[in-house]
Design a protein around this motif. Structure first.
Motif, short mmCIF file in Angstrom:
data_model
loop_
_atom_site.label_atom_id
_atom_site.label_comp_id
_atom_site.label_asym_id
_atom_site.label_seq_id
_atom_site.Cartn_x
_atom_site.Cartn_y
_atom_site.Cartn_z
N ALA A 40 9.11 -6.96 4.21
CA ALA A 40 10.26 -6.56 3.40
C ALA A 40 10.37 -7.38 2.13
N VAL A 41 10.16 -8.68 2.23
CA VAL A 41 10.27 -9.54 1.05
C VAL A 41 9.16 -9.22 0.05
N ALA A 42 7.96 -8.94 0.53
CA ALA A 42 6.87 -8.57 -0.38
C ALA A 42 7.19 -7.27 -1.11
N LEU A 43 7.77 -6.31 -0.41
CA LEU A 43 8.13 -5.04 -1.02
C LEU A 43 9.29 -5.21 -2.00
N ALA A 44 10.27 -6.02 -1.61
CA ALA A 44 11.41 -6.26 -2.50
C ALA A 44 10.97 -6.94 -3.79
N GLU A 45 10.03 -7.87 -3.68
CA GLU A 45 9.53 -8.56 -4.87
C GLU A 45 8.84 -7.57 -5.81
N LYS A 46 8.11 -6.64 -5.24
CA LYS A 46 7.38 -5.69 -6.07
C LYS A 46 8.31 -4.75 -6.83
N HIS A 47 9.39 -4.32 -6.18
CA HIS A 47 10.22 -3.28 -6.78
C HIS A 47 11.52 -3.79 -7.41
N TYR A 48 11.98 -4.97 -6.99
CA TYR A 48 13.28 -5.42 -7.46
C TYR A 48 13.27 -6.85 -7.99
N SER A 49 12.12 -7.33 -8.43
CA SER A 49 12.03 -8.71 -8.90
C SER A 49 12.86 -8.95 -10.16
N ALA A 50 13.19 -7.89 -10.90
CA ALA A 50 13.98 -8.06 -12.12
C ALA A 50 15.48 -8.01 -11.86
N SER A 51 15.88 -7.69 -10.64
CA SER A 51 17.31 -7.57 -10.34
C SER A 51 17.96 -8.94 -10.23
N ARG A 52 19.25 -8.97 -10.47
CA ARG A 52 19.99 -10.24 -10.40
C ARG A 52 20.02 -10.78 -8.97
N LEU A 53 20.14 -9.87 -8.00
CA LEU A 53 20.18 -10.29 -6.60
C LEU A 53 18.89 -11.00 -6.21
N TRP A 54 17.75 -10.46 -6.68
CA TRP A 54 16.48 -11.12 -6.38
C TRP A 54 16.40 -12.48 -7.04
N GLN A 55 16.85 -12.57 -8.28
CA GLN A 55 16.82 -13.84 -8.99
C GLN A 55 17.71 -14.88 -8.32
N LEU A 56 18.82 -14.44 -7.73
CA LEU A 56 19.75 -15.38 -7.10
C LEU A 56 19.22 -15.92 -5.77
N SER B 5 0.85 -1.19 0.00
CA SER B 5 0.00 0.00 0.00
C SER B 5 0.88 1.24 0.00
N GLY B 6 0.30 2.37 -0.42
CA GLY B 6 1.06 3.60 -0.47
C GLY B 6 1.69 3.84 -1.83
N THR B 7 2.38 4.96 -1.97
CA THR B 7 3.04 5.30 -3.22
C THR B 7 4.32 4.49 -3.38
N PRO B 8 4.88 4.40 -4.59
CA PRO B 8 6.15 3.68 -4.76
C PRO B 8 7.26 4.22 -3.86
N THR B 9 7.33 5.53 -3.68
CA THR B 9 8.36 6.10 -2.81
C THR B 9 8.13 5.68 -1.36
N GLN B 10 6.89 5.71 -0.90
CA GLN B 10 6.58 5.28 0.46
C GLN B 10 6.92 3.81 0.66
N GLN B 11 6.66 3.01 -0.36
CA GLN B 11 6.97 1.59 -0.26
C GLN B 11 8.48 1.36 -0.14
N LYS B 12 9.27 2.11 -0.89
CA LYS B 12 10.72 1.95 -0.83
C LYS B 12 11.27 2.42 0.51
N VAL B 13 10.71 3.49 1.05
CA VAL B 13 11.12 3.94 2.39
C VAL B 13 10.79 2.86 3.41
N SER B 14 9.60 2.26 3.29
CA SER B 14 9.21 1.19 4.19
C SER B 14 10.17 0.00 4.08
N LEU B 15 10.56 -0.34 2.86
CA LEU B 15 11.49 -1.44 2.65
C LEU B 15 12.81 -1.16 3.37
N PHE B 16 13.32 0.05 3.24
CA PHE B 16 14.57 0.42 3.92
C PHE B 16 14.42 0.29 5.43
N LEU B 17 13.29 0.76 5.97
CA LEU B 17 13.07 0.69 7.41
C LEU B 17 12.93 -0.76 7.88
#
Length: 267
Positions: free
Chosen positions: A149-165, A42-54
């Protein structure tokens, strides 16, 4: 210990379906819409990324706050403060702030909305135990932070190599173990209430914290998002302690009083 009635059992079954487990939980978990990951996206993409960091900070401090860590004494209070910031921010994203404090009904309506949010309970937990970060208080906060955190990471970084690994595999494991994690979290919260009761016999006693926490347990026992696993945890605890309670009448009387109190739905 509070056994669910027949109506409670049907409610419990319904809640278990809403939580889900294993592969049936995977899709809703990945979308951040169910169980321990509910509300993550929930929230904007920026809010989601801040939440992920926290949340990542909560996870890191939680590892250092373990009793086996030489930094536990310092990391424990820091963990609670960072957790309070993370979950408080999620409450803000979901509920905002009151636009007006008049009439007073606006404030009460806002508070009712807030208290229906799971993140509000975790926020209050982090504030309550900021000065006394007991292990059983840290556990549920840490588990929630991992799933979020994992749900947020999947939403924003699922295409990254780190996520794939590693991320995708971790997400799959968490989905498969969701029921275990949710039950463990509920059991930890209940044991925390019992520990607070035992602490009344020590210089670390805090009657206000004890009363507040048991009110929280009662609320989570009845809330649709937490009821299923709390009822299951109480049943398991009741089965384990049944031989002792049957031999000590005074304990059985105390349990009967607790059952009656838990059966009344908080208003």
């Amino acid at each position: 210990l509070p056994p669910p009635s027949s109506s409670s059992s049907s409610s419990s079954s319904s809640n278990n379906r809403s939580y889900g487990s294993g592969s049936s939980f995977g899709n809703s978990y990945a979308a951040g819409t169910s169980g321990l990951a509910a509300g993550a996206v929930s929230g904007t993409p920026t809010q989601q990324k801040v939440s992920l960091f926290l949340y990542l900070a909560v996870i890191l401090f939680g590892l250092f706050a373990l009793p086996i860590s030489p930094f536990a004494g310092l990391a424990g209070p820091l963990f609670m403060r960072v957790a309070g910031l993370a979950f408080g921010y999620r409450v803000y994203i979901s509920a905002g702030i009151p636009t007006s404090f008049r009439p007073w009904s606006n404030v009460t309506a806002y508070l009712q909305k807030v208290f229906m949010l799971p993140e509000a309970h975790f926020f209050l937990t982090s504030l309550t135990f900021a000065q006394q970060p007991l292990l059983f208080a840290i556990g549920p906060l840490w588990i929630r932070a991992v799933y979020q955190a994992v749900a947020l990471a999947e939403k924003h970084y699922s295409a990254s190599r780190l996520w794939q690994l590693g991320g995708a595999k971790l997400q799959k494991v968490l989905a498969e173990k969701h029921s275990v994690a949710a039950l463990g979290s509920a059991m930890s919260e209940i044991v925390l209430g019992l520990v607070l009761g035992l602490l009344l016999l020590t210089p670390r006693r805090n009657l206000l914290t004890l009363v507040f926490w048991w009110q929280m347990l009662k609320m989570r026992f009845h809330m649709s998002t937490t009821s299923a696993y709390h009822r299951q945890a109480w049943r398991m605890l009741g089965e384990k302690t049944s031989p002792i309670r049957s031999r000590v009448p005074i304990i059985q009387k105390a349990v009967a009083f607790g059952e009656k109190w838990f059966s009344t739905i908080p208003q």
